[in-house]
Design a protein around this motif. Structure first.
Motif, PDB file in Angstrom:
ATOM      1  N   PHE A  68     -42.153  61.570  16.555  1.00 28.70           N
ATOM      2  CA  PHE A  68     -43.263  62.548  18.177  1.00 28.70           C
ATOM      3  C   PHE A  68     -41.198  62.857  19.653  1.00 28.70           C
ATOM      4  O   PHE A  68     -41.735  63.567  20.244  1.00 28.70           O
ATOM      5  CB  PHE A  68     -44.169  61.288  19.286  1.00 28.70           C
ATOM      6  CG  PHE A  68     -45.404  62.090  17.802  1.00 28.70           C
ATOM      7  CD1 PHE A  68     -46.026  60.914  17.648  1.00 28.70           C
ATOM      8  CD2 PHE A  68     -45.911  63.377  18.043  1.00 28.70           C
ATOM      9  CE1 PHE A  68     -47.164  61.301  16.382  1.00 28.70           C
ATOM     10  CE2 PHE A  68     -47.397  63.840  16.940  1.00 28.70           C
ATOM     11  CZ  PHE A  68     -47.482  62.811  16.163  1.00 28.70           C
ATOM     12  N   THR A  96     -39.138  63.452  18.181  1.00 31.26           N
ATOM     13  CA  THR A  96     -37.719  63.996  17.989  1.00 31.26           C
ATOM     14  C   THR A  96     -39.046  66.114  18.811  1.00 31.26           C
ATOM     15  O   THR A  96     -39.279  66.562  17.622  1.00 31.26           O
ATOM     16  CB  THR A  96     -37.753  64.605  16.717  1.00 31.26           C
ATOM     17  OG1 THR A  96     -38.920  64.505  15.813  1.00 31.26           O
ATOM     18  CG2 THR A  96     -37.004  63.489  16.423  1.00 31.26           C
ATOM     19  N   ARG A 111     -36.015  69.303  26.788  1.00 30.65           N
ATOM     20  CA  ARG A 111     -35.833  68.912  28.756  1.00 30.65           C
ATOM     21  C   ARG A 111     -36.199  67.013  28.420  1.00 30.65           C
ATOM     22  O   ARG A 111     -35.964  66.274  28.546  1.00 30.65           O
ATOM     23  CB  ARG A 111     -37.089  69.225  28.955  1.00 30.65           C
ATOM     24  CG  ARG A 111     -36.885  70.714  29.700  1.00 30.65           C
ATOM     25  CD  ARG A 111     -38.168  72.009  30.114  1.00 30.65           C
ATOM     26  NE  ARG A 111     -38.510  70.857  31.205  1.00 30.65           N
ATOM     27  CZ  ARG A 111     -39.862  70.600  31.566  1.00 30.65           C
ATOM     28  NH1 ARG A 111     -40.743  71.422  30.697  1.00 30.65           N
ATOM     29  NH2 ARG A 111     -39.765  69.682  32.234  1.00 30.65           N
ATOM     30  N   ASN A 112     -36.831  67.261  27.185  1.00 36.21           N
ATOM     31  CA  ASN A 112     -37.397  65.887  27.225  1.00 36.21           C
ATOM     32  C   ASN A 112     -35.797  64.911  26.194  1.00 36.21           C
ATOM     33  O   ASN A 112     -35.915  63.986  26.504  1.00 36.21           O
ATOM     34  CB  ASN A 112     -38.453  66.095  25.590  1.00 36.21           C
ATOM     35  CG  ASN A 112     -39.267  66.024  25.352  1.00 36.21           C
ATOM     36  OD1 ASN A 112     -40.157  67.216  25.091  1.00 36.21           O
ATOM     37  ND2 ASN A 112     -39.921  66.492  27.073  1.00 36.21           N
ATOM     38  N   VAL A 161     -32.967  65.416  27.433  1.00 33.99           N
ATOM     39  CA  VAL A 161     -32.856  65.039  29.022  1.00 33.99           C
ATOM     40  C   VAL A 161     -32.997  64.390  29.374  1.00 33.99           C
ATOM     41  O   VAL A 161     -32.822  63.368  29.882  1.00 33.99           O
ATOM     42  CB  VAL A 161     -32.773  66.421  30.153  1.00 33.99           C
ATOM     43  CG1 VAL A 161     -31.636  65.947  31.500  1.00 33.99           C
ATOM     44  CG2 VAL A 161     -31.641  67.583  29.350  1.00 33.99           C
ATOM     45  N   LEU A 162     -34.728  63.860  29.401  1.00 31.23           N
ATOM     46  CA  LEU A 162     -35.323  62.713  29.886  1.00 31.23           C
ATOM     47  C   LEU A 162     -34.667  61.898  29.212  1.00 31.23           C
ATOM     48  O   LEU A 162     -35.015  60.153  29.943  1.00 31.23           O
ATOM     49  CB  LEU A 162     -36.625  63.414  29.690  1.00 31.23           C
ATOM     50  CG  LEU A 162     -37.751  62.547  30.729  1.00 31.23           C
ATOM     51  CD1 LEU A 162     -37.101  62.105  32.054  1.00 31.23           C
ATOM     52  CD2 LEU A 162     -39.122  62.164  29.754  1.00 31.23           C
ATOM     53  N   TYR A 163     -34.689  61.970  28.111  1.00 30.58           N
ATOM     54  CA  TYR A 163     -34.583  60.595  27.588  1.00 30.58           C
ATOM     55  C   TYR A 163     -32.314  59.853  27.642  1.00 30.58           C
ATOM     56  O   TYR A 163     -32.559  59.221  27.814  1.00 30.58           O
ATOM     57  CB  TYR A 163     -34.191  60.767  26.026  1.00 30.58           C
ATOM     58  CG  TYR A 163     -35.338  61.086  25.274  1.00 30.58           C
ATOM     59  CD1 TYR A 163     -35.401  61.646  24.032  1.00 30.58           C
ATOM     60  CD2 TYR A 163     -37.004  61.125  25.864  1.00 30.58           C
ATOM     61  CE1 TYR A 163     -36.549  62.213  23.814  1.00 30.58           C
ATOM     62  CE2 TYR A 163     -38.137  61.088  25.200  1.00 30.58           C
ATOM     63  CZ  TYR A 163     -37.945  61.964  23.990  1.00 30.58           C
ATOM     64  OH  TYR A 163     -38.998  62.116  23.429  1.00 30.58           O
ATOM     65  N   PHE A 205     -31.590  60.306  30.619  1.00 31.70           N
ATOM     66  CA  PHE A 205     -31.521  60.218  31.964  1.00 31.70           C
ATOM     67  C   PHE A 205     -31.844  57.939  31.348  1.00 31.70           C
ATOM     68  O   PHE A 205     -31.356  57.498  32.531  1.00 31.70           O
ATOM     69  CB  PHE A 205     -32.157  61.134  32.984  1.00 31.70           C
ATOM     70  CG  PHE A 205     -32.911  60.230  33.959  1.00 31.70           C
ATOM     71  CD1 PHE A 205     -34.058  59.720  34.916  1.00 31.70           C
ATOM     72  CD2 PHE A 205     -32.020  60.187  35.152  1.00 31.70           C
ATOM     73  CE1 PHE A 205     -34.790  59.679  35.693  1.00 31.70           C
ATOM     74  CE2 PHE A 205     -32.052  60.076  36.326  1.00 31.70           C
ATOM     75  CZ  PHE A 205     -33.517  59.422  36.406  1.00 31.70           C
ATOM     76  N   VAL A 225     -30.262  55.188  33.770  1.00 33.17           N
ATOM     77  CA  VAL A 225     -31.350  54.261  34.115  1.00 33.17           C
ATOM     78  C   VAL A 225     -31.107  52.497  33.583  1.00 33.17           C
ATOM     79  O   VAL A 225     -30.560  51.679  34.638  1.00 33.17           O
ATOM     80  CB  VAL A 225     -32.622  54.871  34.802  1.00 33.17           C
ATOM     81  CG1 VAL A 225     -33.423  53.628  35.737  1.00 33.17           C
ATOM     82  CG2 VAL A 225     -32.634  55.811  35.413  1.00 33.17           C
ATOM     83  N   PHE A 271     -27.672  51.871  34.255  1.00 36.87           N
ATOM     84  CA  PHE A 271     -27.329  51.377  35.657  1.00 36.87           C
ATOM     85  C   PHE A 271     -27.767  50.196  36.018  1.00 36.87           C
ATOM     86  O   PHE A 271     -26.532  48.883  36.730  1.00 36.87           O
ATOM     87  CB  PHE A 271     -28.271  52.635  36.385  1.00 36.87           C
ATOM     88  CG  PHE A 271     -27.152  53.380  37.495  1.00 36.87           C
ATOM     89  CD1 PHE A 271     -27.345  53.110  38.881  1.00 36.87           C
ATOM     90  CD2 PHE A 271     -25.851  53.864  36.281  1.00 36.87           C
ATOM     91  CE1 PHE A 271     -26.588  54.838  39.151  1.00 36.87           C
ATOM     92  CE2 PHE A 271     -25.236  54.937  36.728  1.00 36.87           C
ATOM     93  CZ  PHE A 271     -26.172  55.307  38.371  1.00 36.87           C
ATOM     94  N   PHE A 272     -29.195  49.413  35.568  1.00 38.59           N
ATOM     95  CA  PHE A 272     -29.336  47.802  35.459  1.00 38.59           C
ATOM     96  C   PHE A 272     -28.510  47.476  34.643  1.00 38.59           C
ATOM     97  O   PHE A 272     -27.721  46.231  36.377  1.00 38.59           O
ATOM     98  CB  PHE A 272     -31.135  47.881  34.560  1.00 38.59           C
ATOM     99  CG  PHE A 272     -31.804  48.001  35.219  1.00 38.59           C
ATOM    100  CD1 PHE A 272     -32.894  49.174  35.155  1.00 38.59           C
ATOM    101  CD2 PHE A 272     -32.204  46.836  36.325  1.00 38.59           C
ATOM    102  CE1 PHE A 272     -34.192  49.270  35.345  1.00 38.59           C
ATOM    103  CE2 PHE A 272     -33.481  46.586  36.856  1.00 38.59           C
ATOM    104  CZ  PHE A 272     -34.217  48.521  36.783  1.00 38.59           C
ATOM    105  N   ILE A 300     -24.918  47.489  37.056  1.00 45.32           N
ATOM    106  CA  ILE A 300     -24.799  47.873  38.815  1.00 45.32           C
ATOM    107  C   ILE A 300     -25.758  45.843  39.154  1.00 45.32           C
ATOM    108  O   ILE A 300     -24.912  45.612  40.383  1.00 45.32           O
ATOM    109  CB  ILE A 300     -25.423  48.247  39.881  1.00 45.32           C
ATOM    110  CG1 ILE A 300     -24.890  49.696  39.541  1.00 45.32           C
ATOM    111  CG2 ILE A 300     -25.592  47.759  41.145  1.00 45.32           C
ATOM    112  CD1 ILE A 300     -25.432  50.896  40.139  1.00 45.32           C
ATOM    113  N   LEU A 301     -26.603  45.248  37.928  1.00 41.02           N
ATOM    114  CA  LEU A 301     -27.063  44.213  38.736  1.00 41.02           C
ATOM    115  C   LEU A 301     -26.677  43.052  38.129  1.00 41.02           C
ATOM    116  O   LEU A 301     -25.560  43.479  36.900  1.00 41.02           O
ATOM    117  CB  LEU A 301     -28.480  44.763  38.582  1.00 41.02           C
ATOM    118  CG  LEU A 301     -29.670  45.410  38.949  1.00 41.02           C
ATOM    119  CD1 LEU A 301     -30.577  44.968  38.174  1.00 41.02           C
ATOM    120  CD2 LEU A 301     -29.748  44.709  40.621  1.00 41.02           C
TER     121      LEU A 301
END
Lengths: 100, 185, 666
Positions: free
Chosen positions: C640, C642, C647-648, C650-652, C654, C658, C661-662, C665-666
């Motif tokens: 599911f 694929t 857009r999906n 791109v979401l992945y 993103f 994130v 970044f965790f 930076i942390l």
């Protein structure tokens, strides 16, 4: 005197807005616009840092970013045109030939 | 005084950014972007980069956004259809993610020299001459390459957009390609 | 030629390989030349080596290493040993083996599997020679397994019939049980001494006798444990109680196979093994007594069953089991040279008897039931008279080979004071004479009881079959003179075989048999202790007389029942009627096979089926199916992602950013 860090905060906010837009919208043009927004937020950051660090390098980088953004916009829009010709739509949800 | 200008144009920028992202009609989005860009140009001036501000207005709003508008008009893109409730997951994810990103980015910026003090703007800093000298000495190679890049972009755009020779809205789409399918998540 | 030891097992292997390569369509003469020539050449080399060895001024053991195999600190070589014990075995195997190969040319001449037969038979010879010539337990074991394999192949030779393959399987599986025990014994020895070579093992044992006596496992000392394990292995290979059940079934194979493998050579491997390990048995007197007891019991049991058998080969099979029992009786009592002596004489007369029976079966067109024979001496005199010679030998009639060897064994029992064992041996001797001559009278004397068609077919066998019979008959007569005991020689010490074997068995053979003091004192208790017990010469003569009388009595009883064609009325043995229920038990072999089937085989088979169904089918297959199903489900769910929708993706992207970044930076 506005603390320069507020400019940075503003830039972060604009970046977040642009990201949300890029992920959420279905219309290709709108997505593109969101991306331009993100680019601009980066420009703002760079200029702010240039001011902070008293160095022109930031502004010069913005100069180049501007040029690249222009090039990118041109090519991207040409792609959209080509895409529209084939699929009669700019709705990115409908562009899913690689679906399972 | 500076404060007032800052808040005014900052608010304008955020507001029009939200319109760009949220409005259904792409034409309105584009025009809102213009407003955002001009606000940002003002902010650039406040930060002591008048040349960049001028460039922003000239190039970004004057050329790029106009290009966008041309394409929107050309393709006759209408309002986005109601998306139904599919895509909610995407929206929620995006929203949450964006907030998280905001937090991170702000922190990142703050952490890097964010609390530094700055003195008043000097003639030197604002002067175009200094900027130009740096551009054409330290960054000369980059400058030339950008020129090349623009050339490549022009060629690419021409080729891509001219591919099939059809006019949009009048010609048939390629029958060998499948019709647009259903939506995703 | 003693430096050519390696050639002796190699030649038959080469013969097998060559015949296998030539294939079944090669000209028969070529197959024969290779198949008989290889063991023939091996015999020549063996005789040469033996001659050299025996006539050497200072005969020491000859060792020849052909491949030194070292793994880390352990060295187990592929090496051969020619010492008195292996010399005797070598002679028996190559000599008798060669004549049986020659006989097979005639016997198997009409068989379609002629070439296959010689391949297997040569292979067997090679393996058996490895077994006897090996200088360490590992080479012996390789030979041991090899002969087991060849036995399986040859018993199941007529694979298109129902019985032979089953018999072959039974032989192999029963042997396997013994082999397992053999292996455990080997492991114990290796872990304690770090070597499997005879020379090193015995040297270490002599230097450190306490090690053998130390407690090891199951409440036994090391020596007892190893001795017991080895003996169980021997019961498998040499068909003693409880693992003898395969030997009678093995008669499904061609008769020369029965002669070679199941009479003269393979089945004697167990005896050889026990004699070879005599140092261990000397240190484990309890187990040695067990060996003697089992041997005696087996001898008697098999003899009783032989009385009621009607298939001539089955009579001989049970006879073999019985005679092997004698050999173990001797070995268990410490009379090792007597055991080996009997092994040698038995090889001659048993092979003779089997080949003779083969000749009879050949003439009878495949019939093996003695109730349908009779009076055959008229048509096949050579076979008949050589068979009688064999019978006299096995019965222990004076002058023939069996007399000398059997006497040694009985004397050993008497001298050690084991009167029960002596009595069992005596009874068995009587029964042996009886069933043997029962068979002889039923087969060769009286009137022919078969069909007319069979009668027309009756003929003496060709020379290629009768010459080996005559050679073996000569052996059955004269081989006994190699071991004339002191008593029988009226005080003269002419027991050649006993002296020959002395270096290997520590002078226990005749000394123990006749109660003389043991010279060396280093080995264990029972020989020295029993040396006090000795019988006078007169008593010994009395015992010999009793034995001879028993044997003659057995023959006479047989003559009374079966002579001149009596004994078979209406196609049935008269003894069945007279002995009634007892005969029924005997002819059903005490139902041992049935008991094994019910108690061991059926539960095991049920267990196997259970395992197959539950462990294999349910657990293992279940695991597999489950993991496959899991993979399938994961895939089903995973697909599911694929969506094909950029857009999906791109979401992945993103989400990934994130998370990064965790991390950063942390």
């Amino acid at each position: 005197m506005v603390p320069v860090s507020w400019y940075l905060l503003l830039a972060a906010l604009l970046f977040a807005i642009g990201t949300a837009g890029a992920l959420t919208r279905r219309n290709g043009i709108t997505i593109f616009l969101s991306i331009e927004l993100m680019l601009n937020s980066v420009n703002l950051t760079l200029v702010a840092y240039s001011r902070l660090l008293d160095d022109h390098t930031g502004q010069l980088v913005v100069f180049f970013v501007l040029a690249v953004a222009a090039a990118e916009a041109a090519v991207g829009l040409a792609l959209f045109i080509a895409l529209y010709r084939h699929r009669r739509t700019i709705d990115l949800n409908r562009i899913n030939l690689m679906r399972w | 005084m500076e404060m007032v200008i800052f808040f005014l144009f900052a608010a304008l920028a955020v507001g029009s950014a939200l319109v760009v992202v949220l409005h259904r009609n792409p034409v309105y989005s584009t025009l809102s972007l213009v407003l955002t860009l001009i606000s940002l140009a003002v902010l650039f001036v406040l930060l002591g980069a008048p040349f960049i501000a001028a460039l922003q207005v000239l190039i970004y709003t004057g050329a790029i956004v106009v290009l966008f508008l041309f394409v929107v008009m050309l393709l006759n893109i209408g309002r986005e259809e109601a998306s139904g409730e599919r895509g909610l997951l995407q929206k929620v994810a995006a929203g949450v993610g964006a907030l998280a990103l905001l937090a991170f980015v702000a922190l990142a910026y703050w952490g890097a020299y964010g609390t530094r003090e700055v003195g008043p703007l000097t003639e030197d800093f604002v002067s175009l001459e200094v900027l130009a000298t740096q551009l054409f000495s330290d960054y000369l190679l980059a400058f030339e390459l950008v020129g090349l890049l623009l050339l490549v972009a022009v060629i690419a755009a021409t080729v891509l957009a001219a591919r099939l020779g059809n006019t949009p809205g009048g010609g048939e789409s390629d029958p060998a390609l499948p019709e647009a399918g259903e939506e995703g998540i | 030629m003693t430096n050519l030891l390696w050639l002796i097992p190699l030649l038959p292997f080469a013969g097998a390989a060559l015949n296998a390569a030539l294939g079944p369509r090669a000209p028969k003469a070529l197959t024969t030349a290779v198949g008989v020539g290889a063991p023939g050449l091996s015999l020549v080399v063996a005789l040469g080596a033996l001659w050299q060895y025996v006539t050497a001024i200072h005969p020491g053991a000859v060792e020849q290493t052909i491949y030194a195999w070292t793994a880390g600190e352990t060295a187990i070589d592929v090496a051969f040993l020619l010492d008195p014990l292996s010399a005797v075995m070598l002679f028996v195997v190559t000599f008798v083996g060669f004549w049986i190969h020659l006989y097979s040319v005639g016997y198997m001449s009409h068989e379609e599997g002629y070439q296959r037969y010689f391949v297997y038979l040569n292979l067997f010879m090679g393996a058996m020679l490895l077994l006897v010539l090996g200088d360490n337990l590992l080479v012996m074991f390789v030979g041991w397994e090899g002969v087991g394999l060849c036995s399986y192949l040859l018993i199941g030779f007529y694979y298109d019939q129902k019985v032979p393959p089953e018999a072959g399987r039974k032989a192999f599986i029963v042997n396997r049980i013994g082999d397992f025990a053999f292996l455990v014994g080997m492991f114990a020895l290796f872990s304690e001494f770090g070597t499997l070579s005879y020379r090193e093992l015995f040297a270490q044992m002599a230097a450190n006798p306490a090690q053998l006596g130390a407690d090891y496992a199951l409440g036994l000392s090391l020596a007892s444990f190893v001795a017991l394990c080895f003996f169980v292995g021997a019961t498998g290979k040499s068909a003693q109680i409880p693992l003898y059940v395969w030997l009678p079934d093995a008669m499904a194979g061609p008769t020369p196979v029965s002669a070679l493998i199941h009479a003269a050579t393979m089945v004697t491997a167990g005896v050889y093994m026990v004699v070879r390990m005599n140092v261990v048995y000397e240190a484990a007197p309890g187990v040695a007594l067990l060996v003697a007891g089992v041997g005696a019991a087996t001898a008697l049991l098999a003899a009783t069953i032989g009385v009621a058998q009607n298939d001539i080969k089955k009579v001989l099979a049970y006879s073999t089991v019985s005679q092997l029992g004698y050999m173990f009786l001797a070995a268990g009592l410490g009379a090792y040279s007597a055991a080996v002596f009997h092994l040698g004489t038995h090889a001659f007369f048993k092979a003779l008897l089997f080949l003779g029976s083969g000749s009879v079966i050949h003439a009878m067109g495949g019939e093996q039931d003695m109730r349908k024979m009779g009076g055959l001496k008229k048509w096949m005199p050579v076979t008949a008279w050589t068979f009688v010679i064999g019978g006299l030998a096995i019965a222990g009639i004076p002058g023939f080979a069996g007399f000398f060897s059997k006497d040694e064994i009985l004397a050993a029992a008497a001298n050690e004071g084991h009167w029960i064992l002596w009595a069992v041996g005596l009874a068995t001797a009587g029964l042996t004479a009886f069933y043997m001559f029962r068979a002889i009278y039923m087969t060769f004397f009286g009137d022919f009881r078969g069909s007319e068609e069979q009668k027309h077919h009756l003929h003496e066998s060709p020379a290629v079959m009768t010459v080996p019979l005559m050679v073996l008959a000569a052996g059955a007569v004269f081989a006994g003179y190699a071991g004339v005991s002191k008593v029988l020689a009226f005080g003269r010490d002419v027991n050649w075989i006993h002296h020959f074997l002395e270096p290997v068995v520590g002078g226990h053979g005749e000394a123990a048999a006749h109660g003389e003091a043991v010279h060396g004192t280093e080995t264990a208790a029972h020989g020295a202790a029993e040396a006090v017990h000795h019988l006078s010469v007169g008593a010994e003569w009395a015992l010999i007389a009793v034995a001879v009388v028993t044997a003659i009595a057995g023959i006479l009883v047989a003559r009374a029942f079966y002579g001149s064609g009596r004994g078979v009325e209406d196609g049935e043995d008269v003894l069945a009627g007279k002995l009634g229920g007892v005969h029924n038990v005997l002819s059903h072999k005490y139902w041992v096979d049935e008991v094994y089937a019910a108690v061991v085989i059926r539960p095991l088979a049920a267990l196997s089926r259970g395992f197959f169904k539950w462990v294999d089918g349910f657990v293992i297959d279940g695991l597999l199916h489950t993991s496959a199903t899991i993979a399938e489900l994961t895939g089903d769910l995973g697909r599911f992602t694929t969506t094909g929708n950029a857009r999906n993706y791109v979401l992945y992207f993103f989400i990934g950013i994130v998370i990064l970044f965790f991390g950063v930076i942390l």
